[in-house]
Scaffold this active site. Structure first.
Site, PDB file in Angstrom:
ATOM      1  N   HIS A 188      11.512  -0.172   1.379  1.00  0.00           N
ATOM      2  CA  HIS A 188      10.499  -0.964   0.682  1.00  0.00           C
ATOM      3  C   HIS A 188       9.103  -0.403   0.934  1.00  0.00           C
ATOM      4  O   HIS A 188       8.306  -0.251  -0.007  1.00  0.00           O
ATOM      5  CB  HIS A 188      10.560  -2.414   1.139  1.00  0.00           C
ATOM      6  CG  HIS A 188       9.457  -3.262   0.608  1.00  0.00           C
ATOM      7  ND1 HIS A 188       9.524  -3.910  -0.610  1.00  0.00           N
ATOM      8  CD2 HIS A 188       8.227  -3.573   1.115  1.00  0.00           C
ATOM      9  CE1 HIS A 188       8.414  -4.575  -0.828  1.00  0.00           C
ATOM     10  NE2 HIS A 188       7.605  -4.394   0.205  1.00  0.00           N
ATOM     11  N   GLU A 189       8.786  -0.102   2.189  1.00  0.00           N
ATOM     12  CA  GLU A 189       7.458   0.439   2.495  1.00  0.00           C
ATOM     13  C   GLU A 189       7.263   1.812   1.860  1.00  0.00           C
ATOM     14  O   GLU A 189       6.160   2.147   1.410  1.00  0.00           O
ATOM     15  CB  GLU A 189       7.246   0.506   4.010  1.00  0.00           C
ATOM     16  CG  GLU A 189       7.282  -0.846   4.711  1.00  0.00           C
ATOM     17  CD  GLU A 189       6.341  -1.866   4.097  1.00  0.00           C
ATOM     18  OE1 GLU A 189       5.295  -1.471   3.538  1.00  0.00           O
ATOM     19  OE2 GLU A 189       6.654  -3.075   4.152  1.00  0.00           O
ATOM     20  N   HIS A 195       6.025   1.564  -1.614  1.00  0.00           N
ATOM     21  CA  HIS A 195       4.567   1.497  -1.758  1.00  0.00           C
ATOM     22  C   HIS A 195       3.946   2.893  -1.758  1.00  0.00           C
ATOM     23  O   HIS A 195       2.990   3.152  -2.502  1.00  0.00           O
ATOM     24  CB  HIS A 195       3.962   0.668  -0.632  1.00  0.00           C
ATOM     25  CG  HIS A 195       4.244  -0.794  -0.726  1.00  0.00           C
ATOM     26  ND1 HIS A 195       4.041  -1.519  -1.883  1.00  0.00           N
ATOM     27  CD2 HIS A 195       4.715  -1.679   0.194  1.00  0.00           C
ATOM     28  CE1 HIS A 195       4.375  -2.787  -1.676  1.00  0.00           C
ATOM     29  NE2 HIS A 195       4.798  -2.907  -0.422  1.00  0.00           N
ATOM     30  N   HIS A 238       1.719   4.603  -4.726  1.00  0.00           N
ATOM     31  CA  HIS A 238       0.422   5.228  -4.500  1.00  0.00           C
ATOM     32  C   HIS A 238       0.404   6.653  -5.040  1.00  0.00           C
ATOM     33  O   HIS A 238      -0.551   7.072  -5.700  1.00  0.00           O
ATOM     34  CB  HIS A 238       0.104   5.216  -3.002  1.00  0.00           C
ATOM     35  CG  HIS A 238      -1.269   5.721  -2.674  1.00  0.00           C
ATOM     36  ND1 HIS A 238      -1.524   7.056  -2.414  1.00  0.00           N
ATOM     37  CD2 HIS A 238      -2.467   5.082  -2.564  1.00  0.00           C
ATOM     38  CE1 HIS A 238      -2.817   7.206  -2.156  1.00  0.00           C
ATOM     39  NE2 HIS A 238      -3.402   6.040  -2.245  1.00  0.00           N
TER      40      HIS A 238
END
Length: 230
Positions: free
Chosen positions: A102-103, A106, A110
């Site tokens: 999940h991280e 991100h 980006h």
């Protein structure tokens, strides 16, 4: 001029959402505790998962590091790091795989210029200011609401900024989870049963952001009702 929502109704809405938030948070803790005990073949740790997903997405400028706390995992675009909590960084569990992926979702957002995460990043400096001073402006506005009502509305605008940030956060978090699940499936990191467990964990995590957004909106409606009533 009548309030868009009765002040009492807005107050009860805040209470109901607050209770729902406690329930969701408790369920999230329970789910992650359960799936933190479910290992998966290969023995990959959260760090391994994160580094592999970054590599598969052609991202080489993001470092995976450990951070203290529980469920404190985050991607920091300021220093290009994925910070994994102690229970994720060295853990070889379904929960650790889900959180780490999940991280990384991100980080992929980006890297690809995903519009909502760019908007959220642009709002961070504003929210850093408003979150510290909004309540003080509101209190001052209440004291002078009959002589200088504009000050109270300034406080409301500051709270509205926080509500906007919470709303913008929703697509960012849900999309990151979607990217995580797609990669975990496509890379065959988890099998079908483990994918289902990871999806459950990420869904409950996403609900905490949904409750936060609803709470921010309810708080905003409460103060608007208070201002228009007075």
């Amino acid at each position: 001029m009548y309030p868009i929502l009765g002040i009492n109704a807005a107050w009860w809405l805040i209470i109901i959402i607050g209770v729902a938030g406690l329930i969701v948070q408790a369920k999230l803790q329970s789910v992650f505790s359960k799936y933190s005990k479910v290992p998966f073949p290969g023995g990959l740790t959260g760090r391994d998962i994160a580094e592999r997903m970054l590599r598969d997405n052609g991202i080489s400028n993001v470092k995976v590091v450990a951070t203290s706390g529980q469920l404190t995992d985050n991607f920091n675009p300021a220093n290009m790091t994925i910070n994994l909590s102690e229970g994720v960084y060295n853990s070889s569990s379904v929960a650790a795989a889900a959180v780490a992926a999940h991280e990384c979702g991100h980080a992929v957002q980006h890297a690809q210029g995903y519009a909502p995460i760019k908007l959220r990043s642009a709002l961070v400096p504003v929210i850093s200011f408003t979150s510290r001073f909004a309540i003080w402006v509101i209190i001052a506005g209440i004291l002078v609401i009959n002589t200088f009502p504009a000050l109270f509305w300034v406080g409301i605008l500051m709270i509205a900024a926080s509500a906007l940030f919470s709303i913008v956060t929703l697509p960012v978090e849900y999309n990151a989870s979607h990217r995580a699940m797609e990669w975990l499936r496509a890379s065959r990191t988890l099998n079908d049963q483990q994918l289902g467990e990871a999806r459950i964990a990420l869904n409950w995590a996403a609900r905490t952001y949904l409750v936060a957004a609803l709470s921010a909106i309810a708080t905003l409606l409460y103060y608007i009702s208070f201002a228009r009533r007075n």
